[in-house]
Each structure stands twice: as structure tokens, then as C-alpha cells.
Scaffold this motif. Structure first.
Motif, mmCIF file in Angstrom:
data_model
loop_
_atom_site.group_PDB
_atom_site.id
_atom_site.type_symbol
_atom_site.label_atom_id
_atom_site.label_comp_id
_atom_site.label_asym_id
_atom_site.label_seq_id
_atom_site.Cartn_x
_atom_site.Cartn_y
_atom_site.Cartn_z
ATOM 1 N N TYR A 10 -20.489 -21.724 -0.497
ATOM 2 C CA TYR A 10 -19.596 -22.719 -1.086
ATOM 3 C C TYR A 10 -18.659 -23.311 -0.037
ATOM 4 O O TYR A 10 -18.360 -24.511 -0.075
ATOM 5 C CB TYR A 10 -18.779 -22.086 -2.220
ATOM 6 N N ASN B 136 -20.607 -25.833 1.974
ATOM 7 C CA ASN B 136 -20.802 -27.076 1.232
ATOM 8 C C ASN B 136 -19.532 -27.913 1.186
ATOM 9 O O ASN B 136 -19.572 -29.139 1.373
ATOM 10 C CB ASN B 136 -21.272 -26.761 -0.192
ATOM 11 N N ASP C 29 -27.322 -33.957 -8.113
ATOM 12 C CA ASP C 29 -27.532 -32.617 -7.567
ATOM 13 C C ASP C 29 -27.849 -32.662 -6.068
ATOM 14 O O ASP C 29 -28.795 -32.017 -5.590
ATOM 15 C CB ASP C 29 -28.651 -31.897 -8.316
ATOM 16 N N PRO D 141 -17.893 -32.420 -8.460
ATOM 17 C CA PRO D 141 -18.929 -31.395 -8.254
ATOM 18 C C PRO D 141 -19.397 -30.755 -9.557
ATOM 19 O O PRO D 141 -20.569 -30.405 -9.692
ATOM 20 C CB PRO D 141 -18.235 -30.364 -7.357
ATOM 21 N N LEU D 142 -18.498 -30.622 -10.525
ATOM 22 C CA LEU D 142 -18.881 -30.045 -11.810
ATOM 23 C C LEU D 142 -19.849 -30.957 -12.557
ATOM 24 O O LEU D 142 -20.780 -30.486 -13.223
ATOM 25 C CB LEU D 142 -17.634 -29.793 -12.660
ATOM 26 N N ILE E 63 -23.241 -31.773 -9.653
ATOM 27 C CA ILE E 63 -23.958 -30.680 -8.989
ATOM 28 C C ILE E 63 -24.331 -29.636 -10.024
ATOM 29 O O ILE E 63 -23.467 -29.136 -10.756
ATOM 30 C CB ILE E 63 -23.088 -30.046 -7.883
ATOM 31 N N THR E 64 -25.614 -29.303 -10.093
ATOM 32 C CA THR E 64 -26.089 -28.290 -11.033
ATOM 33 C C THR E 64 -26.647 -27.059 -10.328
ATOM 34 O O THR E 64 -26.648 -25.975 -10.901
ATOM 35 C CB THR E 64 -27.180 -28.885 -11.949
ATOM 36 N N ASP F 267 -26.755 -23.875 -7.953
ATOM 37 C CA ASP F 267 -25.716 -22.943 -7.502
ATOM 38 C C ASP F 267 -25.504 -23.022 -5.996
ATOM 39 O O ASP F 267 -24.375 -22.913 -5.522
ATOM 40 C CB ASP F 267 -26.090 -21.521 -7.912
ATOM 41 N N ARG G 290 -22.980 -25.812 -4.856
ATOM 42 C CA ARG G 290 -21.624 -25.853 -5.386
ATOM 43 C C ARG G 290 -20.585 -25.881 -4.263
ATOM 44 O O ARG G 290 -20.817 -25.356 -3.176
ATOM 45 C CB ARG G 290 -21.352 -24.639 -6.275
ATOM 46 N N THR G 291 -19.437 -26.477 -4.566
ATOM 47 C CA THR G 291 -18.308 -26.442 -3.633
ATOM 48 C C THR G 291 -17.330 -25.350 -4.070
ATOM 49 O O THR G 291 -17.480 -24.755 -5.147
ATOM 50 C CB THR G 291 -17.600 -27.801 -3.588
ATOM 51 N N VAL H 190 -15.544 -25.299 -7.716
ATOM 52 C CA VAL H 190 -16.474 -24.930 -8.787
ATOM 53 C C VAL H 190 -16.927 -23.483 -8.610
ATOM 54 O O VAL H 190 -17.131 -22.756 -9.592
ATOM 55 C CB VAL H 190 -17.682 -25.877 -8.817
ATOM 56 N N GLY H 191 -17.063 -23.062 -7.356
ATOM 57 C CA GLY H 191 -17.496 -21.688 -7.100
ATOM 58 C C GLY H 191 -16.520 -20.648 -7.615
ATOM 59 O O GLY H 191 -16.910 -19.519 -7.933
#
Length: 279
Positions: free
Chosen positions: A72, A75, A139, A216-217, A220-221, A223, A226-227, A230-231
Motif C-alpha cells: 500500500y 502504491n 482498477d 481509491p475506494l 480501485i477494487t 487488493d 490499494r493505497t 483504504v488499506g
């Protein structure tokens, strides 16, 4: 004269009291998060505002490994660095053209950039989602970077254009007489003169991108893409929250922004004050 002096003294004292109160409001939550990041989960529930009994560095290790923070963090670093670079690159060129060249529709283009400041991109998330789906950018970190650059350009153009307008045109005329092309004037002569402004825009862009949770939520789907913001959600479960690991993750996430401000604080403050003078 004495009354005026006492009045100014009271005003200065009131300002200092307000600044101290504001500093406390800002620092207190950070201090609570920092101290709780060293506690065991039980102590966080028992005494959330007290000092930790022991410094449990294992919280940071566990947060880094359990939440895949290495992935994460990478990213977030890629997205933030790319967003800052392209925002400064395209924003400085657009601002220079709009500030220095008159052409048909130039004022309209500048107004459109200003409209981007008044209308947040989040309200257009549904058509933006459809557009990114059609372009095959959902994504992906590339699509996320494009969204951030698009949302950051209005602010960058607005700030940098005011700095460009404050530069004496005689400097450019002298370079033009020496045979420099417009792009050479922009890159070699003008850009070094607005380093404080670039630092200001860069820090604002970096902080907003690094701490953003919304885009990102939504976009991005996977895992592994993820940033960090969100992580952190991995520490939330249906029936409990791992507060000690969450606070450790928050401290890890805050470190890059703190380092960025410390490294560029002088240029940041100089850019703010120069912008105030130019305006």
C-alpha cells in the motif's frame, strides 16, 4: 499613546492565545494517536488518553505486515509522486501560456480552470466512473493518477498564473533577444524564478493525494492496488476495531507528509507570502 500601546499589546496577546489554542487543537489528536500506537489493545480501551505502560514497537511491525503496508505504501508513493509531477508539469505550462500570451479564448480557458476550483470533482463521480470504465482505466493506478491530475490542475493553474504575471517581462525580452525559443524561456529562465510557487502547489497536491480515501475506494477494487488510506480499513472488522494497530498505521501514513513539510517548509512559506504580495 499609552492607551494605543496597551491596545496593541492586548491584541497581540489575544492573537497569541488564539494561536496557542489552535496549536493545541491540532497537536492533541496527533499526540493521542502517537501514544496509543505504542499501547496494547486493552490499555487503549482502559486509558485512551494516558501514556503507554511500555513502548510496544511490535504494533508497527504487526501493522506493516498484517495490512500489507509495504504494498500500500508503494502504491501511494507511486500515485502521489506521479500526480505531483504531472500536475506541476502541465499546470506550469498552462499557467505560463495563459499568463503571458493573449489569444482568442484565453480568458475563457482561464475561467474554465477557475470553474474547476468551484465545482468539486466528487460530484461528477458517476459520469467519471462511466468514462473510466469505457477507457479501460478502472482498477488501475494510471486511471487514479489521471483523476488526481485533473482535480489538481485548476488550483495549480490559478496559483502559478499569478506568479507568472508578477515576473518582469523584461527578463523574457532579454532572453528572446539572445535567441531563446519560447519553451527555452519557460524552462530555463522562468521556472527557476517560481520555485517557491512550485513547492507550494507540490505540497498541497501531495498532501491531498496521499491522504485521499474517496477516489481509491471508488476506482480501485484489487487488493494489491490499494493505497494507504483504504488499506487502513483492514483493521476494521464487523465486531471490533484493532485500535492499537490502526493508530500505528496512521502514524506510518503521516510520516511522509511531515517529512515533506519539513524539507520544503521554507519554500512553502516563501511561496505563500510571495503569492500574497503578487495578488
Amino acid at each position: 499613546m499609552d492607551k494605543l500601546f496597551r491596545l496593541k499589546t492586548r491584541e497581540q496577546l489575544a492573537i497569541q492565545v488564539l494561536l496557542v489554542a489552535y496549536a493545541f487543537v491540532v497537536i492533541a489528536p496527533l499526540a493521542v494517536a502517537f501514544f496509543n500506537s505504542f499501547k496494547e489493545l486493552g490499555q487503549v480501551y482502559r486509558d485512551p488518553f494516558g501514556l503507554p505502560d511500555t513502548l510496544s514497537w511490535s504494533n508497527y511491525v504487526e501493522a506493516w505486515t498484517q495490512a500489507s503496508f509495504g504494498i500500500y505504501f508503494r502504491n501511494s508513493a507511486i500515485v502521489a509522486a506521479a500526480s505531483v509531477f504531472f500536475t506541476l508539469f502541465f499546470g506550469s505550462m498552462a499557467a505560463y501560456v495563459l499568463a503571458r500570451y493573449e489569444f482568442r479564448g484565453s480568458k475563457l480557458v482561464f475561467v474554465l480552470f477557475l470553474t474547476g476550483l468551484a465545482i468539486p470533482l466528487r460530484i461528477a463521480v458517476i459520469p467519471l466512473h462511466v468514462l473510466m470504465r469505457e477507457l479501460g482505466l478502472l482498477d488501475s493506478l494510471v486511471g487514479l493518477v489521471l483523476v488526481y491530475v485533473a482535480s489538481s490542475l485548476p488550483f495549480a493553474v490559478f496559483v502559478l498564473a499569478s506568479f507568472f504575471r508578477g515576473i518582469n517581462r523584461e527578463i523574457e525580452d532579454a532572453a528572446r533577444v539572445d535567441g531563446a525559443t519560447p519553451f527555452q524561456i519557460y524552462r530555463i529562465v522562468i521556472l527557476p524564478l517560481i520555485k517557491p510557487a512550485l513547492a507550494t502547489v507540490g505540497i498541497f497536491t501531495f498532501v491531498s493525494v496521499w491522504n485521499d480515501f474517496f477516489f481509491p475506494l471508488i476506482f480501485i477494487t484489487s487488493d494489491h492496488l490499494r493505497t494507504l488510506p483504504v488499506g487502513l480499513s483492514v483493521f476494521f472488522s464487523e465486531f471490533s476495531i484493532q485500535w492499537h494497530l490502526l493508530f500505528a498505521g496512521l502514524i506510518i501514513m503521516m510520516l511522509p507528509t511531515i517529512v515533506a513539510f519539513l524539507l520544503a517548509s521554507r519554500s512553502f512559506v516563501q511561496g505563500l507570502t510571495m503569492g500574497a504580495v503578487n495578488e
